[in-house]
Design an enzyme around this catalytic site. Structure first.
Site, PDB file in Angstrom:
ATOM      1  N   LYS A  86       0.648  -1.289  -0.191  1.00 31.07           N
ATOM      2  CA  LYS A  86      -0.249  -0.076   0.214  1.00 31.07           C
ATOM      3  C   LYS A  86       0.518   1.419  -0.405  1.00 31.07           C
ATOM      4  O   LYS A  86       1.896   1.167   0.121  1.00 31.07           O
ATOM      5  CB  LYS A  86      -1.128  -0.112   1.339  1.00 31.07           C
ATOM      6  CG  LYS A  86       0.309  -0.311   2.537  1.00 31.07           C
ATOM      7  CD  LYS A  86      -0.605  -0.412   3.721  1.00 31.07           C
ATOM      8  CE  LYS A  86      -0.503  -0.456   4.753  1.00 31.07           C
ATOM      9  NZ  LYS A  86      -1.268  -1.792   6.286  1.00 31.07           N
ATOM     10  N   ARG A 134      -9.899  -1.136  15.438  1.00 25.59           N
ATOM     11  CA  ARG A 134      -9.676   0.549  13.751  1.00 25.59           C
ATOM     12  C   ARG A 134     -10.605  -0.138  12.848  1.00 25.59           C
ATOM     13  O   ARG A 134     -12.040   0.374  12.912  1.00 25.59           O
ATOM     14  CB  ARG A 134      -8.323   0.497  13.404  1.00 25.59           C
ATOM     15  CG  ARG A 134      -7.560   1.557  12.928  1.00 25.59           C
ATOM     16  CD  ARG A 134      -6.498   1.733  12.157  1.00 25.59           C
ATOM     17  NE  ARG A 134      -5.759  -0.007  11.074  1.00 25.59           N
ATOM     18  CZ  ARG A 134      -4.984   0.501  10.815  1.00 25.59           C
ATOM     19  NH1 ARG A 134      -3.916   1.382  10.580  1.00 25.59           N
ATOM     20  NH2 ARG A 134      -4.849  -1.296   9.986  1.00 25.59           N
ATOM     21  N   TYR A 173      18.553  28.610   9.402  1.00 26.26           N
ATOM     22  CA  TYR A 173      17.553  29.393   9.583  1.00 26.26           C
ATOM     23  C   TYR A 173      17.518  29.497  11.376  1.00 26.26           C
ATOM     24  O   TYR A 173      17.641  28.433  11.383  1.00 26.26           O
ATOM     25  CB  TYR A 173      16.376  28.774   9.113  1.00 26.26           C
ATOM     26  CG  TYR A 173      15.412  29.113   7.792  1.00 26.26           C
ATOM     27  CD1 TYR A 173      15.692  30.518   7.163  1.00 26.26           C
ATOM     28  CD2 TYR A 173      15.549  28.025   6.754  1.00 26.26           C
ATOM     29  CE1 TYR A 173      14.868  31.056   5.618  1.00 26.26           C
ATOM     30  CE2 TYR A 173      15.204  28.618   5.211  1.00 26.26           C
ATOM     31  CZ  TYR A 173      14.998  30.035   4.950  1.00 26.26           C
ATOM     32  OH  TYR A 173      14.674  30.138   4.202  1.00 26.26           O
ATOM     33  N   MET A 214      13.814  24.224   3.606  1.00 27.16           N
ATOM     34  CA  MET A 214      13.607  23.049   1.903  1.00 27.16           C
ATOM     35  C   MET A 214      13.923  21.888   1.176  1.00 27.16           C
ATOM     36  O   MET A 214      13.949  21.313   1.091  1.00 27.16           O
ATOM     37  CB  MET A 214      12.477  23.983   1.619  1.00 27.16           C
ATOM     38  CG  MET A 214      11.219  23.836   0.443  1.00 27.16           C
ATOM     39  SD  MET A 214      10.163  24.533   0.102  1.00 27.16           S
ATOM     40  CE  MET A 214       9.671  25.664   0.842  1.00 27.16           C
TER      41      MET A 214
END
Ligand SMILES: *Cc1c(COP(=O)(O)O)cnc(C)c1O
Length: 342
Positions: free
Chosen positions: A34, A128, A242, A290
């Protein structure tokens, strides 16, 4: 065009992991493919495991099944989400079996394809998907290939494991099916009591080490490499990246690599991740951007622009570094990689 990021995916490691898991379980082993084979590639993984002798493949949706429908020839493809209200047409068209998860889905299947075989999920305590043991009366008249349940805590030594096993045994003795299946990757580590007729490993095929029993047996499948965009000196007292979260105590040699959170190298690796140049570890300095990270390269004086560097992406180790699960490490890998199957 040259792609400056590489994923190398090792077919023989996937096959070797599958064989080890099947051997340990002592019964037939399928494969969860999957989410595009956990982000690695569902088609290639399925082809690779068909060659190794795997015959049962698990996807989540009919769209995923359709993308693979031409591969397993003997009906060995199962849709884990079953048949929802909008799946009738796909279920008739695609050569896969649904795994029915509720009394509603059972009723729907009896309408759509009363004579076609299906799988069924029993909920033994995870809450679930699946029918509760009290609902098995609804299964009357179905032609069940495999009756499944799924473990909630197989990667831990939880008392829920034994409880789920006992509940599943009770249901299995009351519902007739060709086969019974309970264990995912971690469940295989719990011992042969959990094997029944078929196991459904996923993450450990792709290199996931879910339990201590797997250490030294499960091979790394995915390797991540990035290129040096620039090499620079960070002068003592200055920061990098950053937020200026890294501050150089003395002059530090850094390489800026072309990988970042847009590629799935998420910010949990900030100040925690590492790369390798040969045998030298190159720690990540400061925040992941990023499209870029900085690593310390004092240990690798010859490393220069354009050189390839391997990121430490061994799943257990990268999971410890980043706080991400071994599953997330794979399923978040981005689209900028050149994917090389070797
Ligand atoms: C995803 C999934 C698996 C595989 O689980 P892993 O933990 O990746 O081995 C097995 N069974 C079911 C029902 C699943 O949804």
């Amino acid at each position: 065009m040259h792609r400056p990021l590489r994923l190398t995916i090792d077919r023989s490691a996937i096959q070797s992991n599958w064989r080890w898991l099947a051997d340990r379980a002592g019964v037939a082993a399928g494969a969860a493919v999957k989410a595009d084979g956990y982000g690695v590639g569902a088609r290639e993984t399925t082809e690779t495991l068909l060659h190794a002798g795997c015959r049962d493949f698990f996807v989540s949706t009919w769209a995923e099944a359709e993308a693979l429908g031409d591969l397993p020839s003997d009906g060995g493809l199962v849709v884990l989400h079953g048949v929802g209200p909008d799946d009738g047409e796909a279920a008739l068209r695609v050569a896969a079996r649904p795994c029915l998860n509720s009394a509603e889905q059972v009723a729907r299947w009896k309408q759509i394809a009363p004579s076609r075989s299906c799988d069924v999920m029993i909920d033994t305590g995870m809450n679930r998907l699946g029918l509760r043991p009290t609902e098995i009366g609804a299964l009357e008249g179905l032609s069940i290939d495999t009756l499944h349940s799924h473990l909630a805590c197989a990667d831990e030594d939880s008392s829920l494991n034994q409880m789920q096993l006992e509940r599943f045994r009770a249901v299995a003795s009351a519902v007739s099916a060709k086969r019974y299946a309970l264990a995912n990757s971690a469940g295989i580590g719990l011992g042969k009591d959990y094997s029944f007729d078929l196991v459904r490993p996923g993450i450990s095929l792709y290199g996931g080490v879910q339990r201590p029993e797997f250490e030294g047996h499960i091979r790394q499948v995915v390797r991540v490499e990035a290129q040096v965009v620039q090499r620079r000196l960070i002068p003592a007292g200055e920061s990098c990246g950053y937020g200026a979260t890294f501050i150089a105590k003395q002059d530090v040699e850094a390489a800026i690599l072309n990988i970042g959170y847009a590629d799935g190298y998420l910010r949990g690796f900030s100040s925690h991740g590492s790369a390798f140049a040969g045998e030298f570890a190159l720690p990540v300095l400061g925040r992941v951007s990023m499209d870029l990270i900085a690593v310390e390269v004092d240990a690798a004086p010859q490393l220069k622009e354009g050189d390839w560097v391997e990121i430490d992406y061994d799943l257990p180790s990268a999971s410890r570094q980043s706080g991400l699960s071994q599953y997330e490490l794979l399923t978040t890998l981005g689209s900028r990689f050149e994917r090389r199957w070797v």
